[in-house]
Design a protein around this motif. Sequence first.
Motif, PDB file in Angstrom:
ATOM      1  N   UNK A 123      11.092  45.065  54.536  1.00 48.78           N
ATOM      2  CA  UNK A 123      11.008  44.094  55.640  1.00 48.78           C
ATOM      3  C   UNK A 123      10.127  42.906  55.232  1.00 48.78           C
ATOM      4  N   UNK A 124       9.096  43.206  54.456  1.00 50.04           N
ATOM      5  CA  UNK A 124       8.205  42.136  53.993  1.00 50.04           C
ATOM      6  C   UNK A 124       8.936  41.237  52.997  1.00 50.04           C
ATOM      7  N   UNK A 125       9.749  41.894  52.162  1.00 49.71           N
ATOM      8  CA  UNK A 125      10.553  41.139  51.189  1.00 49.71           C
ATOM      9  C   UNK A 125      11.539  40.226  51.930  1.00 49.71           C
ATOM     10  N   UNK A 126      12.189  40.769  52.938  1.00 53.04           N
ATOM     11  CA  UNK A 126      13.159  39.979  53.712  1.00 53.04           C
ATOM     12  C   UNK A 126      12.454  38.827  54.439  1.00 53.04           C
ATOM     13  N   UNK A 127      11.256  39.089  54.930  1.00 52.69           N
ATOM     14  CA  UNK A 127      10.465  38.044  55.581  1.00 52.69           C
ATOM     15  C   UNK A 127      10.318  36.845  54.632  1.00 52.69           C
ATOM     16  N   UNK A 128       9.960  37.141  53.386  1.00 49.94           N
ATOM     17  CA  UNK A 128       9.756  36.060  52.400  1.00 49.94           C
ATOM     18  C   UNK A 128      11.075  35.357  52.073  1.00 49.94           C
ATOM     19  N   UNK A 129      12.147  36.156  51.936  1.00 46.57           N
ATOM     20  CA  UNK A 129      13.456  35.567  51.613  1.00 46.57           C
ATOM     21  C   UNK A 129      13.888  34.624  52.747  1.00 46.57           C
ATOM     22  N   UNK A 130      13.696  35.068  53.979  1.00 47.87           N
ATOM     23  CA  UNK A 130      14.118  34.249  55.129  1.00 47.87           C
ATOM     24  C   UNK A 130      13.290  32.973  55.239  1.00 47.87           C
ATOM     25  N   UNK A 131      12.005  33.096  54.985  1.00 45.60           N
ATOM     26  CA  UNK A 131      11.147  31.906  55.056  1.00 45.60           C
ATOM     27  C   UNK A 131      11.562  30.882  53.993  1.00 45.60           C
ATOM     28  N   UNK A 132      11.801  31.384  52.770  1.00 47.81           N
ATOM     29  CA  UNK A 132      12.210  30.468  51.698  1.00 47.81           C
ATOM     30  C   UNK A 132      13.508  29.770  52.053  1.00 47.81           C
ATOM     31  N   UNK A 133      14.436  30.536  52.625  1.00 51.86           N
ATOM     32  CA  UNK A 133      15.751  29.979  52.963  1.00 51.86           C
ATOM     33  C   UNK A 133      15.628  28.890  54.039  1.00 51.86           C
ATOM     34  N   UNK A 134      14.598  28.980  54.861  1.00 50.24           N
ATOM     35  CA  UNK A 134      14.437  27.987  55.937  1.00 50.24           C
ATOM     36  C   UNK A 134      13.862  26.668  55.419  1.00 50.24           C
ATOM     37  N   UNK A 135      13.295  26.690  54.224  1.00 52.81           N
ATOM     38  CA  UNK A 135      12.758  25.460  53.629  1.00 52.81           C
ATOM     39  C   UNK A 135      11.739  24.798  54.531  1.00 52.81           C
ATOM     40  N   UNK A 136      11.938  23.490  54.830  1.00 63.66           N
ATOM     41  CA  UNK A 136      10.927  22.797  55.645  1.00 63.66           C
ATOM     42  C   UNK A 136      10.998  23.177  57.129  1.00 63.66           C
ATOM     43  N   UNK A 137      11.927  24.041  57.466  1.00 63.85           N
ATOM     44  CA  UNK A 137      11.988  24.564  58.844  1.00 63.85           C
ATOM     45  C   UNK A 137      11.291  25.922  58.959  1.00 63.85           C
ATOM     46  N   UNK A 138      10.578  26.300  57.905  1.00 62.62           N
ATOM     47  CA  UNK A 138       9.970  27.641  57.919  1.00 62.62           C
ATOM     48  C   UNK A 138       8.967  27.790  59.066  1.00 62.62           C
ATOM     49  N   UNK A 139       8.798  29.047  59.495  1.00 56.63           N
ATOM     50  CA  UNK A 139       7.893  29.333  60.617  1.00 56.63           C
ATOM     51  C   UNK A 139       6.440  29.378  60.139  1.00 56.63           C
ATOM     52  N   UNK A 140       6.279  29.718  58.851  1.00 58.75           N
ATOM     53  CA  UNK A 140       4.908  29.938  58.365  1.00 58.75           C
ATOM     54  C   UNK A 140       4.423  31.306  58.774  1.00 58.75           C
ATOM     55  N   UNK A 141       5.271  32.321  58.587  1.00 63.15           N
ATOM     56  CA  UNK A 141       4.902  33.676  59.018  1.00 63.15           C
ATOM     57  C   UNK A 141       3.788  34.234  58.132  1.00 63.15           C
TER      58      UNK A 141
END
Length: 433
Positions: A123-141
């Motif tokens: 889940x932590x890995x997916x968190x990072x993958x999703x954040x990267x995919x969002x680029x400048x729209x990332x949440x900053x989780x």
Amino acid sequence: MTSIKNLLGQVIIVVGAQWGDEGKGKLVDILSQEYDITARSAGGANAGHTIYVGNTDEDAKKFVFHLIPSGMLNEDKECVIGSGCVVHLPTLIDEIEMLKKENVSVKGRLFISDRAHLIFDYHQLIDRIQEEAKGDQKVGTTNRGIGPAYTDKSNRIGIRMGDLTNGFEAFAEKLRRNIEKHQERYGFNYDIEKEINKYKDIADFLDGMVVDTSYHLNDAIKQGKTILLEGAQGTHLDLDSGTYPFVTSSSTIAGGACAGVGIGPKKVDSVIGIVKAYTTRVGEGPFPSELEDANGEKLQDIGGEYGATTGRPRRCGWFDVPVVDYAVQVNGLTSINLTKLDVLSEFDKIRIAVKYMYKGEELKSFPANLDILENVEVEYIEMPGWNEDITEAKTFDELPINAQKYVLEIERLVGVPINFIGVGMRRDQMIVR
Ligand code: GDP
Ligand code: IMO
Ligand code: MG
């Protein structure tokens, strides 16, 4: 009953009223000296709740809790991790070990809901993958796997504490299926059997800790015991009420606290909002009273505004009445703890954001639309500072008159009694009024 219990009642909720890190852990630690059970209701190890124990700054010992409720340092009290939480067990075990080193035993005092969902490393890995995919729209989780674990929960493929403790083979099969599904979707490679084996030892470690905590809490209430529900994150990070999508994935507000531990709302006597004497935010998202100048840096520096979980610098700004008004509204706050008043002692002038204007009109309610929130014109009032150390003040009357005026003005503006005022990090640096 002592005076604090008389003031607040048998069952109380503590929630963050801004964007988290308001100082919830400190008040929970103090109140839990009088409350029999402290229960976390939501979130996971994205939280970082800091407590300082000791009578002087020099000998104060710092504890940071991510998953364990902040009542744990009171050895005769119990703690609960409720069904609304998401638990990364290796992190929980690290916290338990850290406490053991400090001679704080959790045996027979910490209970985890059999309905709480598990966070795995993937889940932590997916968190990072999703954040990267969002680029400048990332949440900053916080990259703690929170969003992906709650996604599995609402997608009805999550794995719960009870799955782990009620028969290992069925648990292993669920975990295997879940990992395979995610591997296919996200294209990572994972040593499935290694992960499964790790949980064999963990299941043994948890012996006796995993129970029906809703039953436990309701039974305690019937017996007249006192309960403190400890919220995590803050109102504006709430999945429904916060500045979506720059929010966490759980319900962080008072209503969510009841759902997250399985008690009825009519059982609750008080809802205490933790409100910093200024505003901070860590991660992305709009922040109308943010200070991107020397005053912002000064707040960050004096307030030590660096994340307790990720170490990231927190963005800082003036106190924002619309932000707190909204927290009063969605939580039904009955009492406020104003924290970190001492951080403002070195400012000659202090500003308070009192209203948002948009296209020439005052906004009466907090905007859901982030385009609007980003473009509001903020109106401020200015108050004189007090330029005096307040860290040893023990009563409201001992505060300099300008500090008293600042507190009373906030109380007037938000319309909820400020019963607790933080003037330093330590337990004894809390004025009760
Ligand atoms: P939480 O997540 O809401 O529990 O808050 P954090 O622990 O993340 O951040 C709050 C920080 O402020 C911690 O370092 C606390 O020790 C500190 N703190 C809490 N109350 C006060 C206060 O009244 N004065 C000062 N100076 N620090 C405080
Ligand atoms: P406590 O309990 C401050 C923020 C993150 C990010 C957003 C989503 O210590 O007040 P997540 O990892 O939850 O998916 O991140 O929420 N965030 C917090 N900010 N305090 C917290 O907890 C936070 N928990 C999450 O920075 O913006
Ligand atoms: Mg924190």
